[in-house]
Design an enzyme around this catalytic site. Structure first.
Site, mmCIF file in Angstrom:
data_model
loop_
_atom_site.group_PDB
_atom_site.id
_atom_site.type_symbol
_atom_site.label_atom_id
_atom_site.label_comp_id
_atom_site.label_asym_id
_atom_site.label_seq_id
_atom_site.Cartn_x
_atom_site.Cartn_y
_atom_site.Cartn_z
ATOM 1 N N ASN A 121 -18.327 46.451 -17.730
ATOM 2 C CA ASN A 121 -16.960 46.366 -18.243
ATOM 3 C C ASN A 121 -16.497 44.935 -18.475
ATOM 4 O O ASN A 121 -15.699 44.673 -19.375
ATOM 5 C CB ASN A 121 -16.003 47.061 -17.276
ATOM 6 C CG ASN A 121 -16.185 48.563 -17.268
ATOM 7 O OD1 ASN A 121 -15.976 49.225 -18.269
ATOM 8 N ND2 ASN A 121 -16.596 49.101 -16.140
ATOM 9 N N THR A 122 -16.991 43.994 -17.656
ATOM 10 C CA THR A 122 -16.483 42.628 -17.755
ATOM 11 C C THR A 122 -17.526 41.596 -18.144
ATOM 12 O O THR A 122 -17.173 40.498 -18.580
ATOM 13 C CB THR A 122 -15.859 42.193 -16.412
ATOM 14 O OG1 THR A 122 -16.830 42.333 -15.367
ATOM 15 C CG2 THR A 122 -14.657 43.062 -16.076
ATOM 16 N N ALA A 126 -24.795 46.118 -19.797
ATOM 17 C CA ALA A 126 -23.513 45.681 -20.337
ATOM 18 C C ALA A 126 -22.400 46.421 -19.611
ATOM 19 O O ALA A 126 -22.127 47.591 -19.895
ATOM 20 C CB ALA A 126 -23.454 45.938 -21.840
ATOM 21 N N ALA A 135 -24.103 56.143 -17.837
ATOM 22 C CA ALA A 135 -25.486 55.655 -17.914
ATOM 23 C C ALA A 135 -25.766 54.592 -16.862
ATOM 24 O O ALA A 135 -26.894 54.496 -16.354
ATOM 25 C CB ALA A 135 -25.758 55.109 -19.315
ATOM 26 N N ASP A 136 -24.755 53.793 -16.520
ATOM 27 C CA ASP A 136 -24.967 52.762 -15.499
ATOM 28 C C ASP A 136 -25.180 53.377 -14.127
ATOM 29 O O ASP A 136 -26.044 52.926 -13.352
ATOM 30 C CB ASP A 136 -23.806 51.766 -15.480
ATOM 31 C CG ASP A 136 -22.439 52.415 -15.337
ATOM 32 O OD1 ASP A 136 -22.311 53.644 -15.561
ATOM 33 O OD2 ASP A 136 -21.474 51.693 -15.013
ATOM 34 N N ARG A 137 -24.418 54.426 -13.811
ATOM 35 C CA ARG A 137 -24.626 55.121 -12.529
ATOM 36 C C ARG A 137 -26.008 55.768 -12.479
ATOM 37 O O ARG A 137 -26.695 55.726 -11.452
ATOM 38 C CB ARG A 137 -23.539 56.178 -12.322
ATOM 39 C CG ARG A 137 -22.154 55.613 -12.102
ATOM 40 C CD ARG A 137 -21.100 56.703 -12.132
ATOM 41 N NE ARG A 137 -21.197 57.595 -10.982
ATOM 42 C CZ ARG A 137 -20.550 58.757 -10.895
ATOM 43 N NH1 ARG A 137 -19.800 59.188 -11.911
ATOM 44 N NH2 ARG A 137 -20.673 59.501 -9.812
ATOM 45 N N LYS A 153 -25.301 41.619 -17.771
ATOM 46 C CA LYS A 153 -26.421 41.124 -16.982
ATOM 47 C C LYS A 153 -27.715 41.418 -17.740
ATOM 48 O O LYS A 153 -27.845 42.457 -18.383
ATOM 49 C CB LYS A 153 -26.470 41.806 -15.611
ATOM 50 C CG LYS A 153 -25.278 41.503 -14.722
ATOM 51 C CD LYS A 153 -25.442 42.176 -13.369
ATOM 52 C CE LYS A 153 -24.291 41.868 -12.445
ATOM 53 N NZ LYS A 153 -24.461 42.519 -11.122
ATOM 54 N N TYR A 198 -25.128 66.642 -11.908
ATOM 55 C CA TYR A 198 -23.931 66.951 -12.702
ATOM 56 C C TYR A 198 -24.115 68.276 -13.442
ATOM 57 O O TYR A 198 -25.212 68.569 -13.935
ATOM 58 C CB TYR A 198 -23.687 65.837 -13.721
ATOM 59 C CG TYR A 198 -22.573 64.880 -13.361
ATOM 60 C CD1 TYR A 198 -22.261 64.585 -12.036
ATOM 61 C CD2 TYR A 198 -21.834 64.243 -14.348
ATOM 62 C CE1 TYR A 198 -21.252 63.708 -11.711
ATOM 63 C CE2 TYR A 198 -20.819 63.352 -14.043
ATOM 64 C CZ TYR A 198 -20.523 63.088 -12.719
ATOM 65 O OH TYR A 198 -19.513 62.212 -12.409
#
Length: 238
Positions: free
Chosen positions: A9-10, A7, A94-96, A13, A86
């Site tokens: 930003n726009t 999910a 989480a997407d990265r 998928k 990090y």
């Protein structure tokens, strides 16, 4: 069957994976989540969400309607052979993190993982699987819209890429591309300081098609890199 959901930003998928291959994939607007039609029963749902609480609630409702347990994917210190560089691993999107895991599963060498969407992220992944660090910058469309919204005389351009633009629309289009390509190329130099053997730029996202022809770097286009990472995590934990 594992339903993987990214999910963004726009839009959202999704992909249905049988632990060996993708059976189906699709894209829907956020408001279309409730009507998602799947070709087979689902046993698990693994989701990555950067779109906020309202979308999270819709994904939870979908999982309930499928009678399938929902697992939210979040960043961690290490997963599937990838180590998070990090200082506070939970701060990495989480997407990265999913994209890095997907990249590691598809390419064993050093890589620059570029996700070109609403935002563009450029993340360096070492040959040993360590996430070395990365950049976040506005996506191409966001750059164009920001110029149009925050200046008095610049249009929301629909120009063409030119190395030396000679009109305003081309200047805006080329400026957004030059800025993004420059960030990728500078990060590639940083990522290759120790070794360049097997290095690849792994490029994914809606703006990948606009960027790819202008990148003079070893390149591999990969569709749905976040979904690839989510499927890898789901299979490894089953």
């Amino acid at each position: 069957m594992i339903l993987c959901i990214d999910a963004g930003n726009t839009r959202l998928k999704w992909g249905l994976h049988d632990r060996s291959r993708w059976l189906a994939k699709g894209v829907v607007a956020h408001e279309g989540i409730a009507t998602l039609a799947l070709p087979a029963p689902v046993q698990r749902v693994v989701a990555c969400n950067v779109a906020g609480n309202a979308v999270a609630g819709q994904i939870e409702a979908l999982a309930r309607s499928l009678a399938a347990p929902l697992e939210w994917f979040v960043s961690s210190a290490a997963c599937c052979g990838v180590t998070n560089g990090y200082g506070r691993p939970e701060q990495l999107g989480a997407d990265r993190w999913a994209a890095l895991i997907g990249a590691r599963g598809l390419h064993a060498g050093p890589a620059l993982v570029v996700m070109a969407g609403t935002a563009t992220t450029v993340d360096a992944l070492g040959a040993d699987g360590r996430f070395l660090g990365g950049l976040i910058l506005p996506g191409l469309e966001l750059m164009r819209r920001t110029l149009a919204r925050n200046t008095a005389s610049l249009p929301e351009a629909r120009g063409r890429y030119q190395e030396l633009p000679t009109n305003t629309d081309d200047a805006i289009e080329s400026g957004a591309l030059h800025a993004t390509l420059g960030a990728i190329e500078r990060m590639a130099k940083a990522a290759c300081r120790s070794t360049s053997a097997g290095f690849r730029v792994l490029l994914s996202g809606g703006a990948a098609e606009a960027l790819a022809p202008h990148l003079d770097l070893p390149l591999r286009r990969i569709d749905d890199l976040v979904l690839e990472g989510l499927s890898r995590v789901a299979i490894s934990s089953s």
